[in-house]
Enzyme design. Structure first.
Site, mmCIF file in Angstrom:
data_model
loop_
_atom_site.group_PDB
_atom_site.id
_atom_site.type_symbol
_atom_site.label_atom_id
_atom_site.label_comp_id
_atom_site.label_asym_id
_atom_site.label_seq_id
_atom_site.Cartn_x
_atom_site.Cartn_y
_atom_site.Cartn_z
ATOM 1 C CG HIS A 171 -1.718 1.220 1.412
ATOM 2 N ND1 HIS A 171 -3.031 1.339 0.996
ATOM 3 C CD2 HIS A 171 -1.407 2.426 1.976
ATOM 4 C CE1 HIS A 171 -3.479 2.542 1.286
ATOM 5 N NE2 HIS A 171 -2.514 3.225 1.893
ATOM 6 C CD GLU A 172 1.847 3.486 3.657
ATOM 7 O OE1 GLU A 172 2.107 4.579 3.107
ATOM 8 O OE2 GLU A 172 0.803 3.297 4.317
ATOM 9 C CG HIS A 175 0.311 6.142 -0.717
ATOM 10 N ND1 HIS A 175 -0.794 6.729 -1.286
ATOM 11 C CD2 HIS A 175 -0.128 5.555 0.435
ATOM 12 C CE1 HIS A 175 -1.862 6.507 -0.524
ATOM 13 N NE2 HIS A 175 -1.477 5.791 0.522
ATOM 14 C CD GLU A 246 -4.670 6.482 2.222
ATOM 15 O OE1 GLU A 246 -4.531 5.254 2.447
ATOM 16 O OE2 GLU A 246 -3.729 7.298 2.269
#
Length: 342
Positions: A171-172, A175, A246
């Site tokens: 997930h990070e 980003h 997100e």
């Protein structure tokens, strides 16, 4: 989960919201001109005979000063964040470098960062740990991929399995790959620039020696009102952009790991922590939009929350409603490369 559809929708929403952000700045300029004009009229010319007049270049000066404060504040704040770099900003948020040589769980985390960086084709980010935070959380920061940091909290290391930690790191990394870290820093700078109008109004209202005290006081009141509304609108738009990013990062994480239970398990365990109020957050409020899960509190938290509701994120991942998961400390798996041999 429909990866392509979810990603297209999140990107389209993000682009639209950034355009609206620019439109908000235009409205702020118009509102400041109206506020200053109203303050000027109420403190003098309206009581004098004849037509109402404004000084020469009145509108041009108002517009120029407003843009100077907004864009100047944006530039100063953004430059400061860029100068700090990913590592220094992460340290400001309470993180330190991961210590794989002496901590098995931190070794596992570093290994996962290496694995997923290779799988995603991104340069390896710096792995860091927020050792004082017992909640399950993480963040990515940095101006570009070469300056990137992925940090996780102590709570994430203590309570997540390897599969869940993979989902968290993926997930990070999403980003970072999507440029969200840079976008978030720029939006934070723009919100700071909008806040500068409020501060200008405060400054004009302060007691001083100069003449025309009533004029400056009235104009200051109007500028504070307009500046607060501008800051509120900017903060709300920043939060809306963050919520869409997100969703995009959630979809990317599931796509990269090929597991819904990775990131899905993380979010479901966070639901347990929030329900039982077990989390103790050490990361400050001004940087909430960088976190995996926000911890804002207060009346405006629902409207200005930079993260979608956990239940909605879980529903999008699984395609149906899922409940919380019990917290469990992962055991070291057989053959796990995190095991350090003497």
């Amino acid at each position: 989960m429909r990866f392509a559809e979810s990603q297209r929708e999140a990107r389209a929403q993000s682009r639209w919201l950034v355009v609206v952000f620019g439109f908000a700045v235009v409205l702020l300029v118009l509102a400041v001109n109206a506020a200053v004009a109203l303050g000027w009229v109420l403190t003098g010319p309206i009581w004098l005979p004849g037509e109402i007049y404004f000084p020469r270049h009145f509108w041009a000066v108002n517009t120029g000063v407003t843009l100077l404060f907004v864009l100047g504040g944006w530039w100063v704040e953004t430059s400061q964040l860029e100068h700090q770099g990913g590592v220094r900003l992460a340290q400001r948020m309470g993180a330190r470098a991961a210590q794989p040589s002496g901590q098995l769980d931190e070794q596992r985390f570093v290994n996962i960062v290496d694995e997923l960086a290779i799988a995603s084709g991104l340069p390896r980010p710096t792995a860091m740990v927020v050792a004082r935070d017992q909640s399950i959380n993480a963040f990515a920061t940095g101006w570009d991929t070469d300056d990137a940091v992925v940090a996780v909290t102590r709570g994430a290391l203590d309570h997540l399995t390897r599969e869940e930690l993979q989902g968290l790191v993926a997930h990070e990394l999403s980003h970072i790959g999507e440029g969200d870290t840079r976008l978030n820093l720029r939006l934070a700078g723009m919100v700071f620039g909008l806040e500068m109008i409020y501060r200008l109004g405060q400054r004009l209202m302060e007691p001083g020696e100069r003449g025309g005290r009533l004029v400056w006081f009235v104009i200051g009141v109007f500028l504070m009102a307009v500046g607060w509304l501008g800051w509120l609108a900017g903060h709300a738009l920043q939060a809306a952009v963050s919520r869409q990013r997100e969703f995009l990062a959630d979809a990317r994480a599931v796509q990269w790991t090929r597991s819904r239970d990775g990131l899905g398990g993380v979010l479901r365990k966070v639901m347990t922590q929030q329900r039982e109020r077990l989390s103790t957050n050490a990361i400050g409020s001004p940087l909430q939009h960088l976190l995996l899960v926000g911890n804002e509190a207060g009346r405006l938290a629902h409207w200005l929350d930079s993260h979608p509701p956990l239940a909605e994120r879980v529903r999008r991942i699984y395609g149906r409603t899922m409940g919380p998961l019990p917290l469990a400390k992962p055991a070291t798996a057989v053959g796990d490369p995190t095991v350090i041999h003497a």
